[in-house]
Design an enzyme around this catalytic site. Structure first.
Site, PDB file in Angstrom:
ATOM      1  N   PRO A 277      -0.346 -30.595  54.323  1.00 39.36           N
ATOM      2  CA  PRO A 277      -1.052 -30.348  55.585  1.00 39.36           C
ATOM      3  C   PRO A 277      -2.222 -29.374  55.461  1.00 39.36           C
ATOM      4  O   PRO A 277      -2.185 -28.251  55.978  1.00 39.36           O
ATOM      5  CB  PRO A 277       0.052 -29.811  56.491  1.00 39.36           C
ATOM      6  CG  PRO A 277       0.974 -29.111  55.546  1.00 39.36           C
ATOM      7  CD  PRO A 277       0.954 -29.933  54.283  1.00 39.36           C
ATOM      8  N   CYS A 278      -3.281 -29.816  54.823  1.00 41.31           N
ATOM      9  CA  CYS A 278      -4.464 -28.963  54.645  1.00 41.31           C
ATOM     10  C   CYS A 278      -5.084 -28.573  55.988  1.00 41.31           C
ATOM     11  O   CYS A 278      -5.755 -27.549  56.085  1.00 41.31           O
ATOM     12  CB  CYS A 278      -5.490 -29.637  53.743  1.00 41.31           C
ATOM     13  SG  CYS A 278      -5.930 -31.308  54.215  1.00 41.31           S
TER      14      CYS A 278
END
Length: 180
Positions: free
Chosen positions: A138-139
């Site tokens: 989950p950048c």
């Protein structure tokens, strides 16, 4: 016959893609505006990939991603990723990013400190910009200093990042401007 496959699927943020091989998921493609662009981007990463119906395991991953992007709270941390060929530093960044629960955030500096020093913040940002598996890694939950959104290389840029964070209930210190 190739052992690298991909499929496209609809989500709350638009059409996405997923890539997999014998060792797990090795790519997730965020929306790019149209189907042709998504297919082109997937083939840039995996020229040998053939479009296929998802296996049962891959369909479960798709279902979980769709639910998360519809407001679910699944952290996706147990999804096996094949990061073969990804530099060790980037893998470290991705491991820390995967530990951030939905609705929460860290900064590039927070991750850099965990990896050895705040001077690595730019390297953290570059690694996240090369993230082959957004959403699963989950950048979008990683922010710039002062909890500002920072960059986001997906179609729609910061607006897409903010929408994903809003869906998850994260608080971000930013109001989009005309230039975001």
């Amino acid at each position: 016959m190739t052992d690298q496959h991909f499929a496209l699927f609809d989500t709350e943020i638009g059409l996405c893609g997923i890539e997999w091989g014998p060792r797990g998921i090795n790519g997730v493609q965020l929306p790019m505006g149209d189907e042709k662009k998504i297919r082109t981007r997937i083939h840039q990463r995996h020229p040998e990939a053939g479009e296929a119906a998802p296996t049962a395991e891959v369909q479960q991953v798709i279902d979980r991603i769709v639910k998360l992007l519809a407001g679910g709270t699944d952290d996706l941390t147990d999804i096996p990723l094949d990061l073969d060929g990804v530099p060790e530093f980037n893998r470290g960044v991705y491991a820390i990013a995967r530990s951030i629960p939905p609705g929460k955030t860290l900064t590039y500096g927070d991750i850099a400190k965990r990896l050895g020093g705040v001077e690595l913040s730019r390297d953290v940002g570059q690694a996240l910009g090369r993230n082959p598996c957004p959403i699963v890694v989950p950048c979008h939950r990683v922010l710039a200093a002062g909890n500002k959104p920072g960059g986001f290389s997906a179609n729609g840029g910061v607006v897409t990042k903010l929408k994903m964070l809003e869906i998850e209930g994260a608080i971000v210190n930013h109001t989009p401007s005309l230039f975001d």
